[in-house]
Structure formats: structure tokens, C-alpha cells
Scaffold this motif. Structure first.
Motif, PDB file in Angstrom:
ATOM      1  N   UNK A   1      18.513 -16.780 -37.515  1.00 21.13           N
ATOM      2  CA  UNK A   1      17.207 -16.182 -37.762  1.00 21.13           C
ATOM      3  C   UNK A   1      17.118 -15.637 -39.185  1.00 21.13           C
ATOM      4  N   UNK A   2      18.177 -14.992 -39.637  1.00 21.80           N
ATOM      5  CA  UNK A   2      18.165 -14.447 -40.996  1.00 21.80           C
ATOM      6  C   UNK A   2      18.064 -15.550 -42.047  1.00 21.80           C
ATOM      7  N   UNK A   3      18.579 -16.730 -41.730  1.00 20.48           N
ATOM      8  CA  UNK A   3      18.482 -17.842 -42.661  1.00 20.48           C
ATOM      9  C   UNK A   3      17.139 -18.550 -42.630  1.00 20.48           C
ATOM     10  N   UNK A   4      16.308 -18.223 -41.647  1.00 18.76           N
ATOM     11  CA  UNK A   4      15.054 -18.949 -41.454  1.00 18.76           C
ATOM     12  C   UNK A   4      13.811 -18.084 -41.682  1.00 18.76           C
ATOM     13  N   UNK A   5      13.915 -16.766 -41.402  1.00 18.03           N
ATOM     14  CA  UNK A   5      12.740 -15.898 -41.468  1.00 18.03           C
ATOM     15  C   UNK A   5      13.015 -14.674 -42.330  1.00 18.03           C
ATOM     16  N   UNK A   6      11.990 -14.173 -43.017  1.00 20.30           N
ATOM     17  CA  UNK A   6      12.151 -12.882 -43.688  1.00 20.30           C
ATOM     18  C   UNK A   6      12.331 -11.778 -42.648  1.00 20.30           C
ATOM     19  N   UNK A   7      13.079 -10.768 -43.011  1.00 21.41           N
ATOM     20  CA  UNK A   7      13.412  -9.691 -42.087  1.00 21.41           C
ATOM     21  C   UNK A   7      12.180  -8.944 -41.581  1.00 21.41           C
ATOM     22  N   UNK A   8      11.123  -8.906 -42.383  1.00 18.50           N
ATOM     23  CA  UNK A   8       9.920  -8.183 -41.954  1.00 18.50           C
ATOM     24  C   UNK A   8       9.017  -9.025 -41.053  1.00 18.50           C
ATOM     25  N   UNK A   9       9.472 -10.262 -40.730  1.00 13.52           N
ATOM     26  CA  UNK A   9       8.748 -11.086 -39.753  1.00 13.52           C
ATOM     27  C   UNK A   9       9.525 -11.186 -38.446  1.00 13.52           C
ATOM     28  N   UNK A  10      10.786 -11.594 -38.528  1.00 12.21           N
ATOM     29  CA  UNK A  10      11.659 -11.653 -37.351  1.00 12.21           C
ATOM     30  C   UNK A  10      13.010 -11.063 -37.736  1.00 12.21           C
ATOM     31  N   UNK A  11      13.515 -10.178 -36.897  1.00 16.70           N
ATOM     32  CA  UNK A  11      14.821  -9.579 -37.145  1.00 16.70           C
ATOM     33  C   UNK A  11      15.610  -9.534 -35.841  1.00 16.70           C
ATOM     34  N   UNK A  12      16.899  -9.813 -35.939  1.00 17.31           N
ATOM     35  CA  UNK A  12      17.785  -9.757 -34.776  1.00 17.31           C
ATOM     36  C   UNK A  12      18.697  -8.547 -34.925  1.00 17.31           C
ATOM     37  N   UNK A  13      18.738  -7.724 -33.886  1.00 19.55           N
ATOM     38  CA  UNK A  13      19.546  -6.511 -33.865  1.00 19.55           C
ATOM     39  C   UNK A  13      20.712  -6.719 -32.904  1.00 19.55           C
ATOM     40  N   UNK A  14      21.909  -6.394 -33.349  1.00 22.41           N
ATOM     41  CA  UNK A  14      23.076  -6.430 -32.474  1.00 22.41           C
ATOM     42  C   UNK A  14      23.567  -4.993 -32.275  1.00 22.41           C
ATOM     43  N   UNK A  15      24.637  -4.832 -31.527  1.00 25.62           N
ATOM     44  CA  UNK A  15      25.168  -3.496 -31.307  1.00 25.62           C
ATOM     45  C   UNK A  15      25.331  -3.178 -29.836  1.00 25.62           C
ATOM     46  N   UNK A  16      25.935  -2.024 -29.568  1.00 27.86           N
ATOM     47  CA  UNK A  16      26.288  -1.624 -28.212  1.00 27.86           C
ATOM     48  C   UNK A  16      25.097  -1.012 -27.468  1.00 27.86           C
ATOM     49  N   UNK A  17      25.375  -0.450 -26.291  1.00 27.47           N
ATOM     50  CA  UNK A  17      24.324   0.071 -25.424  1.00 27.47           C
ATOM     51  C   UNK A  17      23.539   1.201 -26.074  1.00 27.47           C
TER      52      UNK A  17
END
Length: 481
Positions: free
Chosen positions: A169-185
Motif C-alpha cells: 500500500x505504501x508503494x502504491x498510495x500516498x499516506x494521506x489517501x490510504x495508510x496501513x497501521x500495524x501493531x499490538x492490541x
């Protein structure tokens, strides 16, 4: 202790990142509150290109997360419906975006009524671990089609898929359009507290309640895709080979780790043994071996594996007959995290398998005497996400449809209603609220803005004060009757 401190530091960094991205997406939406059809289509095409270009990597990542996940199952249940959903949306987006004309009463003429479909703004999507690609892409497609900015929180239990999807996603979309968040609970909990313009959560009922509570603080509208105990009803006269084959497919795919998997079977009491025999035969044909069979998926992690084993131990201790379908008689307790398809006979209400959603390859069989008994059994319990009826009698089919409630339903099939592009998908009651997929997805993530419009001539002046005129009396006489 060191690991805990590191995790806390990483979580703090992720949460700060989430807050920054959210504010940037809000700002970007204010600068472009109504993306054109061509912009939306281009975003969908970019997503499709990225998925096709990386499908082998995605299949490998999902396989690693499960330790063994059938790549064919991932193609069938994750990649294919994701691509087909994009194709269907591209084909229909222009018609969905058109304002719809609505009736105007004579009382308010001359005027026009229309409903305009506006993007809501910034949408949050919380993804579960069981179908980490499809349950990220499906909501994302609907959100982009509706013209929104989107933040996707991936599951911490699928780290390889989550990391790869973020990279794609980061390679395809600007962060202010689509962003993926990872991390714990704790990152997910904070994510649910952001004041999104809409929040979609897929997961367990218990966590869904927490998400809804957090969203309520911001009056954020939610779509909750939960689960529950979805019944499969075997009719008194359906050919058991047909019913058993289709139920076995629905239960075995992803080793039952599916929110719409058949959770238990309602079977006529005089057909139980015949159903067991047919189910064993059908399952054995599909999976003649298990341990080293790449077609048969493992349980996602030790926690879920131990939970399922505890369900079986509890059922045995309380008098159930537990039938493992292990055609090659393999040792399945040597760290593979694979559990054979397992039937539970004589299941009772005090057993865990009849209290909680199973979410694994365990299938209790409950007996009934006539179809109305089965309907009563279903209706006494929380409304399920899916209901499956197996029988070719049209009157029986209509009777089940009319007398039960569930999020969705299949007649003489299992799971496949989810893959229909032009059917809404969603739960009811304990199994969730709201719908998406296809047009319903576009509608869910759009604000349906009512617009009443008139030009120079103002018919409304005839009801202005002072009241009691002849015009008022005539209007009352005409329209209050």
C-alpha cells in the motif's frame, strides 16, 4: 521485562504515527471532499494492479502466518473475491454515484428532490486474522469507491501478511489517501478511539462491543461484522451425500476459521448416523491425509489451538461422542497445529462447543424431530451471521426463510453468499450491524445527503404567517385528510 519495554515503546511510536496520519487524512479530505469518478476508478485500478503483481508474495505471507495455509484456499477465498470485487465496483461505480431523484409532493411544487452520495471523510477499518487480505481489501474497495480516505489496522496475529500489505500500500498510495497501521492490541484499541467518519470492524462479538463503546465516545457510525453460531439445517428428505459434501466444504476451508463457517448441524434424529457416514466419506475424499497435506490449513497459533483442544476435552468429559476424521490415521499432536475435522455427537447446552462460536474444524450435531423444532431451536438463540438450509423442497425453503433471522443465508450451499458481488454482507443482532459489499458497501461509506431545491417561484409563502387566511384553510382542507 526488556521485551515488554520494547513493545511499549513500539506501541507508543505506532500510536503517535496513527494520530499523525489521521490528521493528515482529515486535512487531505478537506482539500478534496468530492473526488471524481475518474479519480476513484484510478485508485481502484492501482489497488488491483498491486494485488495482481504481488499475489504470489501475499500467498506466501499468509501461508507463513498460519504455518500451513492452502494457497489454493487463499486464491479462492482471498485473492479472487478481492479482484472480482474491484472489477464489479469499477463496472458499476458511475451509476452508483449518480444522484437519485425523489418524489416531490404537490404541496411543495415547483421543486425537486435528490439524494447526493457524498464521501464521509476518513474511514477506519479493523482487520481480523482469519482472512487478512480479503477482509482488508473488501472494505478498502468500498471506501475508495465512495471517495474516502482510509486507514487500515491489520491484525497483530498475521505479522507477515500485515507487513507485506503495508509495504504494498505504501508503494502504491500516498499516506494521506490510504495508510496501513500495524501493531499490538493497544494500538488497535487506540485506533478505535479515533474520531473517524465511519469505522468498520470485523472480529469477535466480545471485541465488537469494545469497539462500539469506543466509537460511541465520538458518535462515530460503525459497521460491525461479527460472527456467532451459524446453523446448517439438514432437511428430512435431502440426499445426504449432497448436504454432507457441501457442509464439509464449508467447515473445512481454512480449517473452520471462518466467521460464516457452519458452526453446528441440525439433523433429523433418524438420519444422524447416515449423515456421519456421508460426512466422513466426503471429508476423506477431499482430505485423504492431513499432517503433510498443504490443502489442509493449520490453526493460526497456539492460543487458538489450545482453545479448540479444550473444547474437545470439555465435550468428552461431559459425555459427548467425539469422532475425528483422520483417514490416514496420522499423529496430529506433534506440533503441526492441525486439528482433523471432528464431529461431536450428543452435544448438550453445558458444553463449550454449544456456547461459544467454535471458529475451528469442530462440528457438533444437534438432533430434531420436525422442521419446526429446528426453527424453534435457532430462534431461541442469538441471531447468527449465516444460516444454511439443505433441502430441495421449495415450501420448506420458504418456511425457513420466513421463520428465521440471520445476517445472510444459503440454500443448498455454504459460504457462497459472501462471494456474491451484488448481495449485501452483514450481521444482525449479536452477529453485527450494517452491510457492505457491492452497492451496499458504496452506500455504507457514503453520506446520503437529501437536497430539496426550488427556484424563483415560492409556493411556500402561502403557509407563512399571518395564519387563518382563506389560503391556509384551503391548504388544510386539501392536504389534511
Amino acid at each position: 521485562m526488556v521485551a515488554t519495554v520494547v513493545q511499549m515503546t513500539e506501541s507508543k511510536t505506532q500510536i503517535q504515527h496513527t494520530h499523525r496520519v489521521f490528521e493528515n487524512q482529515k486535512k487531505a479530505f478537506r482539500n478534496n471532499p468530492m473526488p471524481s469518478s475518474s479519480e476513484r476508478k484510478e485508485n481502484l485500478k492501482r489497488l488491483k494492479r498491486a494485488l495482481l503483481a504481488n499475489q504470489d508474495r501475499l500467498l506466501e505471507a499468509i501461508d507463513r502466518d498460519f504455518s500451513c495455509r492452502s494457497k489454493d484456499e487463499s486464491l479462492i477465498a482471498e485473492v479472487m473475491p478481492s479482484i472480482q470485487g474491484i472489477n464489479y465496483t469499477l463496472k458499476n461505480l458511475d451509476s452508483w454515484m449518480k444522484p437519485s431523484k425523489r418524489h416531490v409532493s404537490v404541496l411543495f411544487q415547483p421543486a425537486s428532490n435528490k439524494v447526493h452520495y457524498q464521501p464521509k471523510g476518513v474511514v477506519g477499518v479493523i482487520v481480523p486474522w482469519n482472512y487478512p487480505l480479503y477482509l482488508a481489501v473488501g472494505p478498502l474497495v468500498a471506501s475508495l469507491a465512495a471517495g474516502n480516505r482510509t486507514m487500515v489496522k491489520m491484525s497483530e496475529f498475521t505479522p507477515h501478511t500485515s507487513s507485506l500489505f503495508k509495504e504494498i500500500i505504501e508503494g502504491m498510495f500516498p499516506e494521506d489517501l490510504v495508510s496501513v497501521i500495524t501493531g499490538e492490541a493497544d494500538v488497535a484499541a487506540d485506533f478505535s478511539r479515533r474520531p473517524f467518519d465511519h469505522l468498520l470492524f470485523t472480529g469477535s462479538t466480545s471485541v465488537g462491543k469494545l469497539v462500539m463503546r469506543a466509537a460511541a465516545e465520538n458518535l462515530t457510525p460503525v459497521t460491525l461484522e461479527l460472527g456467532g453460531k451459524s446453523p446448517a439445517v439438514v432437511s428430512p428428505d435431502v440426499p445426504l451425500s449432497d448436504a454432507a459434501q457441501r457442509i464439509a466444504f464449508g467447515k473445512a476451508i481454512n480449517a473452520g476459521q471462518t466467521c460464516v463457517a457452519p458452526d453446528y448441524v441440525l439433523c433429523p434424529e433418524d438420519r444422524v448416523q447416515a449423515f456421519v457416514d456421508e460426512f466422513r466419506a466426503q471429508a476423506s475424499t477431499m482430505y485423504p491425509s492431513l499432517r503433510d497435506n498443504d490443502d489442509y490449513t493449520a490453526i493460526i497459533n497456539e492460543r487458538q489451538y489450545d482453545r479448540l483442544q479444550s473444547y474437545l476435552e470439555d465435550a468428552r468429559a461431559k459425555g459427548a461422542e467425539v469422532i475425528e476424521i483422520n483417514p490416514a490415521n496420522e499423529n496430529m499432536k506433534d506440533g503441526t497445529r492441525k486439528i482433523p475435522l471432528t464431529l461431536v455427537l450428543n452435544a448438550t447446552e453445558d458444553m463449550k462447543v454449544m456456547q461459544d462460536e467454535i471458529f475451528g474444524p469442530i462440528l457438533p450435531i444437534v438432533t430434531y424431530t420436525d422442521l419446526d423444532d429446528a426453527i424453534h431451536y435457532i430462534n431461541e438463540r442469538p441471531r447468527p451471521l449465516a444460516l444454511y438450509f439443505f433441502g430441495y423442497d421449495r415450501a420448506q425453503q420458504e418456511h425457513i426463510i420466513d421463520q428465521t433471522h440471520s445476517g445472510g443465508m444459503c440454500i443448498n450451499d455454504a459460504l457462497m453468499h459472501v462471494a456474491q458481488d451484488d448481495l449485501p454482507f452483514g450481521g444482525v443482532g449479536d452477529s453485527g450491524m450494517g452491510h457492505y459489499h457491492g452497492k451496499e458497501g458504496f452506500m455504507t461509506f457514503s453520506h446520503q445527503r437529501a437536497i430539496f431545491s426550488k427556484q424563483k417561484f415560492n409556493s411556500g409563502k402561502f403557509v407563512y404567517a399571518p395564519h387563518g387566511t382563506a389560503a391556509h384553510k384551503m391548504i388544510y382542507k386539501l392536504f389534511i385528510r
